[in-house]
Design a protein around this motif. Sequence first.
Motif, PDB file in Angstrom:
ATOM      1  N   HIS A   1       5.629  -5.252  -0.538  1.00  0.00           N
ATOM      2  CA  HIS A   1       5.093  -3.902  -0.758  1.00  0.00           C
ATOM      3  C   HIS A   1       5.041  -3.577  -2.244  1.00  0.00           C
TER       4      HIS A   1
ATOM      5  N   GLU B   1       3.418   2.566   4.191  1.00  0.00           N
ATOM      6  CA  GLU B   1       4.442   3.340   4.883  1.00  0.00           C
ATOM      7  C   GLU B   1       5.043   2.493   5.997  1.00  0.00           C
ATOM      8  N   THR B   2       6.311   2.765   6.309  1.00  0.00           N
ATOM      9  CA  THR B   2       6.992   2.102   7.414  1.00  0.00           C
ATOM     10  C   THR B   2       7.460   3.144   8.410  1.00  0.00           C
ATOM     11  N   ASP B   3       7.108   2.957   9.684  1.00  0.00           N
ATOM     12  CA  ASP B   3       7.578   3.817  10.769  1.00  0.00           C
ATOM     13  C   ASP B   3       8.531   3.013  11.645  1.00  0.00           C
TER      14      ASP B   3
ATOM     15  N   ARG C   1       4.031  -1.089  10.225  1.00  0.00           N
ATOM     16  CA  ARG C   1       3.690  -1.005   8.804  1.00  0.00           C
ATOM     17  C   ARG C   1       2.267  -0.474   8.663  1.00  0.00           C
TER      18      ARG C   1
ATOM     19  N   LYS D   1      14.078   1.628   7.579  1.00  0.00           N
ATOM     20  CA  LYS D   1      12.892   2.212   6.947  1.00  0.00           C
ATOM     21  C   LYS D   1      12.715   1.666   5.540  1.00  0.00           C
TER      22      LYS D   1
END
Length: 235
Positions: A86, A95-97, A129, A157
């Motif tokens: 990243h 973003e990471t969920d 991701r 996260k």
Amino acid sequence: MPKYLTIYHQLAQRIQEGTLPADMKLPSETELMHEFEASRGTVRKAIDALQEKGFVRKHQGKGVFVLSQEAIEFQFNGIVSFSEAHRRMGRHAVETDVLSCEVLSASPELASLLHVAQGTDVTRIERIRQIDGERVIRDINHFVTALVPGLTADIAKGSIYHYIEETLGRQISYAKRKIEARPATPEDQERLDLHDMTHVIVVTNDTYFYEGQHFERTESRHRLDKFQFTDIARR
């Protein structure tokens, strides 16, 4: 933390921040030895780690040069976490969920894959991701809980490898990796933005500590048009 990792992290940070820009020649081994008060062997180990993670390349007779960090690229010749990749993506919004983080009892199949006894506690984490607003990677991680204790959704996260190395003080050594194309599952279709794509690229990692303990099995399911996977072959 081993001295070579301290040098590696400082140089990697300079590359990511642009202090050491793409195509710039890295300071010589002698200069790095003086700066970090380290032996030549330690400096070389740090440079090897930088090369394995895709930060630099050695050019015979010319030196070590910084590589561009712009491409969305995963390198097979090193163990690179998504968070590390990243940081190289530059212009891309990432973003990471975390969909789940739970401790389960290992099924016979999972126990066999992780080389543990059936019923052993395993921490399962599923993450999505997003890159530039599109859900393009689905990561399903299984960690042997006794070897990687204390995992939480907040840690997941960010970087689990950073937690392992910095908080737990463990040294990650090597990974066995497989890549293949597979039909997308209903879960892939639901949780990823696949559009009309019927297949995903699946990268499976079995990762080991320096002492040889198998602590992780991860399946990363990628949308096939977003990434390139590279390696370095040596004769």
